[in-house]
Design an enzyme around this catalytic site. Structure first.
Site, mmCIF file in Angstrom:
data_model
loop_
_atom_site.group_PDB
_atom_site.id
_atom_site.type_symbol
_atom_site.label_atom_id
_atom_site.label_comp_id
_atom_site.label_asym_id
_atom_site.label_seq_id
_atom_site.Cartn_x
_atom_site.Cartn_y
_atom_site.Cartn_z
ATOM 1 N N ASP A 1 10.577 -12.892 -4.939
ATOM 2 C CA ASP A 1 10.631 -11.429 -4.954
ATOM 3 C C ASP A 1 11.074 -11.020 -6.352
ATOM 4 O OD1 ASP A 1 9.881 -10.374 -2.421
ATOM 5 O OD2 ASP A 1 11.748 -11.112 -1.562
ATOM 6 N N ARG B 1 14.763 -11.466 -9.013
ATOM 7 C CA ARG B 1 15.602 -12.648 -8.783
ATOM 8 C C ARG B 1 16.028 -13.345 -10.064
ATOM 9 N NH1 ARG B 1 16.754 -10.480 -4.176
ATOM 10 N NH2 ARG B 1 15.242 -10.830 -2.484
ATOM 11 N N ARG C 1 12.572 1.706 -5.093
ATOM 12 C CA ARG C 1 11.610 0.597 -5.095
ATOM 13 C C ARG C 1 10.196 1.125 -4.885
ATOM 14 N NH1 ARG C 1 13.421 -3.462 -0.601
ATOM 15 N NH2 ARG C 1 11.673 -4.674 -1.450
ATOM 16 N N LYS D 1 3.508 -4.483 0.216
ATOM 17 C CA LYS D 1 4.506 -4.414 1.290
ATOM 18 C C LYS D 1 5.095 -3.005 1.352
ATOM 19 C CE LYS D 1 8.125 -6.256 -1.759
ATOM 20 N NZ LYS D 1 8.978 -7.408 -2.083
ATOM 21 N N HIS D 2 5.597 -2.553 2.514
ATOM 22 C CA HIS D 2 5.789 -3.222 3.798
ATOM 23 C C HIS D 2 4.945 -2.455 4.807
ATOM 24 C CE1 HIS D 2 9.470 -3.803 1.344
ATOM 25 N NE2 HIS D 2 9.539 -5.012 1.893
ATOM 26 N N HIS E 1 17.100 -5.544 7.103
ATOM 27 C CA HIS E 1 17.867 -6.773 6.892
ATOM 28 C C HIS E 1 19.046 -6.852 7.876
ATOM 29 C CE1 HIS E 1 15.797 -6.459 2.991
ATOM 30 N NE2 HIS E 1 15.928 -7.761 2.935
ATOM 31 N N ASP F 1 7.613 -10.794 7.090
ATOM 32 C CA ASP F 1 8.854 -10.659 6.331
ATOM 33 C C ASP F 1 9.792 -11.749 6.850
ATOM 34 O OD1 ASP F 1 10.709 -9.705 4.531
ATOM 35 O OD2 ASP F 1 10.505 -7.610 5.140
#
Length: 348
Positions: free
Chosen positions: A67, A75, A141, A171-172, A184, A255
Site C-alpha cells: 500500500d 509504507r 485519501r 479501491k474500495h 479496520h 481487503d
C-alpha cells in the site's frame, strides 16, 4: 505454466525485515500467490532490495505488493519520494484541471517507477472513493469530493502507473466515502439506496473500468439497502455489478480479512471461503500468522487457471535499475514537481 505452478489465491505478509523459517514454508505453499509488504518490513532501500531478492529466490513468480498510495498510506518513506495525499492534486491545480491531471499522472508514474526499481510488482492504488466529508479513514485519501473530478484524477494517476510498468488496483468498490466508521475497527453500514450510490460513488469505478485496469478491491462495508453482506463477500456486488454490469475482467482482491469489517463472516477459514465464493480472486490474510497457516491448508487444492490468468496481469513490467532511475531527467522533474506540491500544501 504447468498446473503446479499456478498462483494460489492467498496473499500473505511478513513480520520483520527478513523471511523467517516459518514464513519460508508459507511462501512456498501452493495456496500462496502473493505477498504484501508493510512499514515493519522496511529499513532502507538497500535492505528492501535484499528482502525482495530473498523472496524471489524462494518463490520467483509470487506477486509482491504494497500500500503506497501517498499521504497517510505510504509504507516506505526514507529513501522514497514523499507523495502528498490524493486530494492535494486537485487543490494544487487551483482551478486548472490540466495541471491537476498532469500532476496526478506524474505522481502515479513516480510512485510506480520507484517501486518497480525495487522489483515490487504493484501498489494497491489508486483510491476511487468519493470523499463525502464524513469518513476519516478515507478523507484526503480520495482525489475529490466531486465524483467527476475524482474519476479524472484517479484515472490520470493510474495512467502514470501503467507508463512505469505497474498494474493499477482501484479501491474500495463500490465506495467507502459515504460512511463514518473505519472498517479496520468495525463493520460500517451504508444505508443509501442503490441509485444514489450508482450516480455518485460508482462513477469513478465506471470510468476506471473503461480504462481496462488490472485490479479492483471491494470495501468491507455493508450497503444495507442492497445486501446484508459486505461488498467483498457479496456475489451481488462482485459478480452482478462489478463483473456483469460494469464489465470488469481483471483481478478482484479482498481487503484484509483480519480487519473487523470482515469478522461477520466467522473464523479466518470461513472468511476466506466466503470471499472466494463471492468472486474474489485473491484474499489478503495479514497480521494473523497462525490464521494464515490455517487458510493456506484449507485452500491447498484451490487452483484455477482462469483466476491465474487474471493474476498474471498484475505482474510488474519494465524492470529498471534504481540508480539509473534516480539519475534520469524524468525522475528529477517528477520529484521536483511533487516536492513543489508538498511545499505548496505545507507538507515539505
Amino acid at each position: 505454466m504447468r498446473p503446479s505452478e499456478l498462483l494460489g489465491p492467498v496473499m500473505l505478509d511478513l513480520q520483520g525485515l527478513s523471511v523467517s523459517p516459518d514464513e519460508r514454508d508459507k511462501l512456498t505453499h501452493p495456496a500462496a500467490g502473493g505477498l504484501i509488504l508493510f512499514s515493519r518490513n522496511y529499513q532502507s532501500p538497500e535492505q528492501l532490495m535484499e528482502l525482495v531478492r530473498e523472496i524471489r529466490a524462494l518463490r520467483p513468480q509470487i506477486l509482491i505488493a504494497v500500500d503506497h498510495e501517498g499521504g497517510r498510506v505510504q509504507r516506505f518513506r526514507e529513501g522514497f519520494t514523499r507523495l502528498p495525499p490524493a486530494s492535494r492534486y486537485g487543490e494544487a491545480g487551483d482551478g486548472q484541471p490540466n495541471f491537476s491531471e498532469a500532476a496526478a499522472e506524474t505522481a502515479g508514474w513516480l510512485m510506480a517507477a520507484e517501486l518497480r526499481a525495487i522489483d515490487i510488482d504493484f501498489s494497491f492504488a489508486p483510491v476511487l472513493d468519493v470523499d463525502s466529508g464524513i469518513s476519516e479513514i478515507i478523507g484526503d485519501r480520495a482525489f475529490s469530493r466531486d465524483p467527476f473530478e475524482a474519476a479524472k484524477l484517479a484515472l490520470a494517476f493510474a495512467k502514470g502507473m501503467r507508463r512505469a510498468g505497474m498494474a493499477a488496483v482501484g479501491k474500495h468498490f463500490p465506495g467507502h466515502g459515504g460512511v463514518a466508521a473505519d472498517s479496520h475497527h468495525e463493520l460500517p453500514v451504508d444505508r443509501r439506496p442503490f441509485d444514489e450510490i450508482e450516480s455518485r460513488d460508482l462513477l469513478p469505478f465506471r470510468t476506471f473500468i473503461e480504462f481496462g485496469p488490472e485490479g479492483i478491491m471491494p470495501a468491507h462495508v455493508v450497503y444495507a439497502e442492497i445486501d446484508e453482506r459486505p461488498a467483498g463477500f457479496s456475489p451481488f456486488w462482485i459478480q452482478e455489478v462489478l463483473r456483469r454490469r460494469l464489465g470488469f475482467e481483471g483481478t478482484v482482491f479482498s481487503d484484509d480479512l483480519s480487519m473487523a469489517g470482515a469478522a461477520f463472516a466467522g473464523n479466518p477459514v470461513d472468511r476466506a471461503r466466503l470471499a472466494l465464493e463471492a468472486g474474489c480472486d485473491m484474499i489478503l490474510v495479514c497480521n494473523m500468522p497462525d490464521a494464515a497457516e490455517e487458510v493456506l491448508e484449507s485452500l491447498a487444492n484451490h487452483s484455477d487457471a482462469k483466476r491465474d490468468s487474471r493474476l498474471q496481469r498484475m505482474r510488474g513490467r519494465y524492470p529498471t535499475d534504481r540508480q539509473t532511475l534516480m539519475a534520469s531527467e524524468d525522475w528529477r522533474h517528477a520529484a521536483e514537481l511533487i516536492a513543489s506540491i508538498n511545499e505548496q500544501q505545507g507538507l515539505a
